[in-house]
Structures are given as structure tokens and as C-alpha cells.
Design an enzyme around this catalytic site. Structure first.
Site, PDB file in Angstrom:
ATOM      1  N   LYS A   1       0.311  -1.121  -0.257  1.00  0.00           N
ATOM      2  CA  LYS A   1       0.143  -0.551   0.076  1.00  0.00           C
ATOM      3  C   LYS A   1       0.912   1.414   0.280  1.00  0.00           C
ATOM      4  O   LYS A   1       2.381   1.462   1.102  1.00  0.00           O
ATOM      5  CB  LYS A   1      -0.553   0.222   1.444  1.00  0.00           C
ATOM      6  CG  LYS A   1      -1.814   1.272   1.115  1.00  0.00           C
ATOM      7  CD  LYS A   1      -3.063   0.812   1.931  1.00  0.00           C
ATOM      8  CE  LYS A   1      -3.505   2.309   2.829  1.00  0.00           C
ATOM      9  NZ  LYS A   1      -3.930   1.935   4.484  1.00  0.00           N
TER      10      LYS A   1
ATOM     11  N   TYR B   1       2.380   4.602  19.362  1.00  0.00           N
ATOM     12  CA  TYR B   1       3.056   3.491  20.328  1.00  0.00           C
ATOM     13  C   TYR B   1       3.833   4.121  21.013  1.00  0.00           C
ATOM     14  O   TYR B   1       4.552   3.338  21.749  1.00  0.00           O
ATOM     15  CB  TYR B   1       3.135   2.257  19.669  1.00  0.00           C
ATOM     16  CG  TYR B   1       2.064   1.537  18.690  1.00  0.00           C
ATOM     17  CD1 TYR B   1       1.015   0.691  18.514  1.00  0.00           C
ATOM     18  CD2 TYR B   1       2.299   1.836  16.901  1.00  0.00           C
ATOM     19  CE1 TYR B   1       0.096   0.573  18.311  1.00  0.00           C
ATOM     20  CE2 TYR B   1       1.200   1.373  16.269  1.00  0.00           C
ATOM     21  CZ  TYR B   1       0.698   0.556  16.369  1.00  0.00           C
ATOM     22  OH  TYR B   1      -0.780   0.473  15.291  1.00  0.00           O
TER      23      TYR B   1
END
Length: 353
Positions: A228, A328
Site C-alpha cells: 500500500k 505506540y
């Protein structure tokens, strides 16, 4: 310049006039007419159009509609796009809203009104951004490739702020319950597919469309040639239990299919939605999607005792920038503190003596 040649039909004896136009920078054009006056009129108009187009590249914007532009884009550009179905749906909406307008009449204000209409219809900020991005790419191609417009009006349209990305990952207890539910599923492909997703953090489209030709079980790696938003090749490591599961899965491989997870049609990936939802229900897990396996993998990496950097997590997941993995960062604070502690120890230990 235009050249007009008279011709006589050998069978009927009727005359016709063929016009040929050759203008530097444009392919030759020709057309035949039954009347000389029509031939001269067409020649004059065509020459004028070509010269105007050379002097004023934006002249096409006065003649072409957005509908025509989208149709050409769908023919020449859409096949190159990985998420073509989503893009086609977005462009269909723009075509219904603005397809009859000339390109010259489509400005940022008109596009902004359409953006507001999307918002009032319940579309999320993230969806609005994607609709605007689809239209923006159409105008970029029209400017760079087709020379139909001289600027991109979408560039001046304010885009809504997307909310901070969702981070939902499995706790240790949830993970064990879901692994058990997938292992006990009547669908034999669910467990290996889930294990691969959780162990590698691959996108669902990447993992479900995998073919055995890109999986090297001996060296423990998967090579993704198409990703992608990127044409760069990515190597995904396969280790531990996930590698063992795939080796076992390979033994029962359907020989008439190249896919790791084929459906009833051996050339089409299986749809695991029903067995996946059943496993979630069996494990008693709520608010969790298949895509969240990707978040789980990233979170486990960030919380690992020997945590990798955010750049390394981005490399594993196939992100082009760090923006997506910064969500994260709070999970890797202990690792970050350790890096700073080691740096201070290395440069200041001597000063204490």
C-alpha cells in the site's frame, strides 16, 4: 497548416474534400466532408483551437467537464491504483455532485460546499480526507499528464483534522483465549491466517492475498513486492511458532491453488468474516477487528523488553513514515528511558571519578 484535397468517388462521380492539418507539436488530423464550405470551416476552427491550446494550456478547462475528466482518469489511472474499488466509489460521488460542471468553473469554494455536504451526511473526518484526496489526485493528473487544468483547486480546500488513530490490542489473556478459539474453529484456515497476522503485523489485504511463491519457509521470510502506497519491496520475517504453523499448513496445501488461503474459487482468497466473528464471540472479546491484529503486533514490539525503535517498528509494518507508529510511543517509554540512561552512563561515568 491545413491542406484541402478534392476527391472524386469513382463509382458515383460525387466530389468530397479531405482536410489534413499538420501543426508542430500535435499529431496530424484529417477529416473528409461532402461540402467544401464545411471542410474550410472545420479546418479554420481546428487550427484556431490547436493554436489557442498552445498559447493557453488552460483552454481545455473551458471545454471539458469534471465528468469527462473522471471518465478519462478511470480509464488510464484507476487500473494502476491498488485500492481501485474504493477510489471508484469516491469518484462516483464527485461525478454525481459536480460532473456536469466545466473544469474552469470548479473552484475551492464549490469543492468546500461538497465537503460540508459529506460531513452533514455523517461521513467521518477520515472519510472526508479520503474523498478530497481522491479528487485531488484526479486534478493533479489533469494538470501534469493531460494538461487540462493549470492548477489543482483541491489544494486550497481546508481538510478536517483526523482523530488520533485507534490503538486496540489484545491483552495477554485475550490473546490466549482468541488463539484457542481460532484453533478450535471448524474453518481450518482461520488459525494459520490469524497466527500470521498477529506474528507479522501484515495488512489483511497483504496476508490474505499471499501466494506460496513469495513465502520461503526454509529461510523464514515473506517477500512482498507490492505494498500500500509504495512500490518498494518489503521482506517480512517469519520465526517461531508462526513459522511452524505455516510449515504445517503447507503440508495440507491445495495443489490447484497458489494462494495460502484460497476460497471456494482456488484463485480467490477466502472470506473469513463469519468464522472470525464466531471466534471473537467464543473468546468473549469485544470491540476488536481483524485490522487490530496489526496494532497488537506493533504494541507487542513496542513493549518488548529489548524494544526496537519506532523506525524499526515502521520498517516491520511497512509504514513509509513514523507518523503512524508514534501512537505506540507511550508503550516504548521504558526502552527510550533505557537508551538515555546508557548514553548518560557512557559519556558521564568518567566525570564522576
Amino acid at each position: 497548416m491545413a491542406a484541402i484535397t478534392k476527391r472524386i468517388d469513382n463509382r458515383t462521380g460525387k466530389p468530397s474534400w479531405q482536410v489534413k492539418i499538420r501543426l508542430r507539436g500535435y499529431p496530424a488530423r484529417s477529416k473528409t466532408f461532402a461540402r467544401l464550405t464545411d471542410a474550410k470551416r472545420w479546418a479554420a476552427q481546428t487550427e484556431t483551437d490547436l493554436r489557442l491550446r498552445r498559447a493557453f494550456p488552460g483552454i481545455e478547462a473551458e471545454k471539458r467537464t469534471l465528468g469527462e475528466l473522471i471518465e478519462r482518469y478511470e480509464e488510464t489511472e484507476l487500473p494502476k491504483i491498488r485500492t481501485a474499488e474504493n477510489r471508484k466509489q469516491q469518484l462516483r460521488w464527485w461525478k454525481e455532485e459536480l460532473g456536469n460542471y466545466l473544469l474552469a468553473d470548479i473552484g475551492s469554494a464549490r469543492i468546500g460546499k461538497c465537503r460540508d455536504k459529506l460531513a452533514k451526511g455523517g461521513r467521518s473526518p477520515a472519510t472526508l480526507v479520503r474523498y478530497l484526496a481522491a479528487l485531488s489526485h484526479v486534478f493533479s493528473i489533469a494538470r501534469k499528464e493531460y494538461k487540462w487544468v493549470s492548477s489543482n483547486p483541491v489544494a486550497d480546500v481546508s481538510k478536517p483534522t483526523e482523530p488520533r488513530g485507534r490503538v486496540r490490542f489484545l491483552s495477554d489473556d485475550e490473546r490466549e483465549r482468541l488463539l484457542t478459539a481460532c484453533r478450535e474453529s471448524s474453518n481450518l484456515l482461520l488459525y494459520p491466517a490469524f497466527m500470521l497476522s498477529l506474528a507479522t503485523g501484515m495488512r489483511q489485504g497483504e496476508s490474505m492475498s499471499l501466494s506460496w511463491s513469495v513465502v520461503d519457509l526454509d529461510s523464514g521470510r515473506i517477500v512482498l513486492h507490492k505494498q500500500k502506497n509504495s512500490t518498494r519491496r518489503r521482506v517480512v520475517p517469519l520465526t517461531g511458532h508462526a513459522l511452524e504453523v505455516l510449515k504445517e499448513h503447507e503440508k495440507g496445501r491445495e495443489q490447484d491453488s497458489e494462494l495460502l488461503f484460497p476460497g471456494r474459487d482456488p484463485h480467490t482468497p477466502i472470506d473469513l468474516r463469519k468464522p472470525w466473528n464466531s471466534a471473537l464471540e467464543e473468546a468473549g472479546i469485544e470491540d476488536y477487528r481483524w485490522h487490530d491484529n496489526r496494532h497488537s503486533a506493533a504494541s507487542y514490539l513496542a513493549m518488548n523488553g529489548a524494544s526496537p525503535s519506532l523506525a524499526e517498528i515502521a520498517e516491520v509494518l511497512g509504514h513509509k513514515t513514523l507518523a503512524m507508529v508514534k501512537r505506540y510511543s507511550h508503550l516504548s517509554e521504558a526502552h527510550t528511558a533505557g537508551v538515555v540512561e546508557r548514553m548518560n552512563k557512557a559519556i558521564f561515568d568518567g566525570a564522576r571519578r
